[in-house]
Design an enzyme around this catalytic site. Sequence first.
Site, PDB file in Angstrom:
ATOM      1  N   SER A  53       0.834  -1.195   0.000  1.00  0.00           N
ATOM      2  CA  SER A  53       0.000   0.000   0.000  1.00  0.00           C
ATOM      3  C   SER A  53       0.878   1.257   0.000  1.00  0.00           C
ATOM      4  CB  SER A  53      -0.960  -0.046   1.191  1.00  0.00           C
ATOM      5  OG  SER A  53      -1.971   0.911   1.068  1.00  0.00           O
TER       6      SER A  53
ATOM      7  N   GLU B  55      -9.525  -4.017  -6.317  1.00  0.00           N
ATOM      8  CA  GLU B  55      -8.963  -2.885  -5.570  1.00  0.00           C
ATOM      9  C   GLU B  55      -9.256  -1.537  -6.219  1.00  0.00           C
ATOM     10  OE1 GLU B  55      -5.239  -2.933  -3.649  1.00  0.00           O
ATOM     11  OE2 GLU B  55      -4.704  -4.912  -4.380  1.00  0.00           O
TER      12      GLU B  55
ATOM     13  N   HIS C  60      -7.629  -5.138  -1.290  1.00  0.00           N
ATOM     14  CA  HIS C  60      -6.403  -4.440  -0.910  1.00  0.00           C
ATOM     15  C   HIS C  60      -5.571  -5.237   0.090  1.00  0.00           C
ATOM     16  CE1 HIS C  60      -3.864  -0.981  -0.687  1.00  0.00           C
ATOM     17  NE2 HIS C  60      -4.104  -0.761   0.587  1.00  0.00           N
TER      18      HIS C  60
END
Length: 301
Positions: free
Chosen positions: A146, A240, A270
């Site tokens: 991320s 995502e 995610h």
Amino acid sequence: MASAELQELLEMFAERAAANTANPPTLQERRDGSSKMGARFEKLDGITLEPVDADGVPAEWVAADGADNGSILYLHGGGYVTGSIVSHRGMAANLSRTSGCRVLLIDYRLAPEHTHPAQVEDARTAYRWMLNNGADASSLVVAGDSAGGGLTVATLLAARDAGDKMAAAGVCMSPWVDMEGIGDSMTSKAGEDPMVGQQGLLEMASNFLGSADPRDPLAAPLYADLAGLPPLLIIVGTAEVLLDDAVRLHEKAEAEGVDSTLEQWDDMVHIWPWFAPFLPEGQQAMERMGEFIKDKIGVEG
């Protein structure tokens, strides 16, 4: 077909999202929640933990038994405002198992208390510390998820620009590289990914950037000159909102001569590898990353 475990996770996150909407958590509660979530999905059997000071950056070596293939600098996710050694210790442990490498997991400074470029500075300090303390660049990999996936690219850029020895590879899980949230998947996938959404990402970006330009290449590597970076593995789920961040990063890297591999995992949300001890697809992704790392540092088998 996605696993039953994935459906169970989706239901859990839907319940959490509803609770957070009804009673929005404070920043500290979000940070505490990240740590609790990480601990819930960690497996530390056969793992050695060694706290260290990486030239002022709090860090921890996380190593599976017999992990001597090389070293990984791991940069946790959390939108630059949450996440820690505690929240991502399980992720680092699993990556150590699958790659056979020791993993240096760091606590870089968080926003809004510390805005960009504090996070890049801490990551590059840890990178240099590793090189100065026995890590061989040819068997050193930078990895992250991320925000940590974006920070992985930014760290490699900072090392390149400073003339540091370049790592053998970079691994980006569900990377966040666009601080403006303008990818099409921000809206097209909004109903599929319960982990993050456009509004939340823009709020975290504001906290992270402070007064910085949202297109600063070290904050949003989508706007960087990527030439000269080592091979990259970019993995992302097709469910995502950050899908287009990953796709655009890969396309730009390839266009600028970087050996980039993009893998889109069907139905995954995610940072699904975070849940590997519970989620079969998460463990498969961890094993794939381990294979990539071993290949790029020259380990056979």
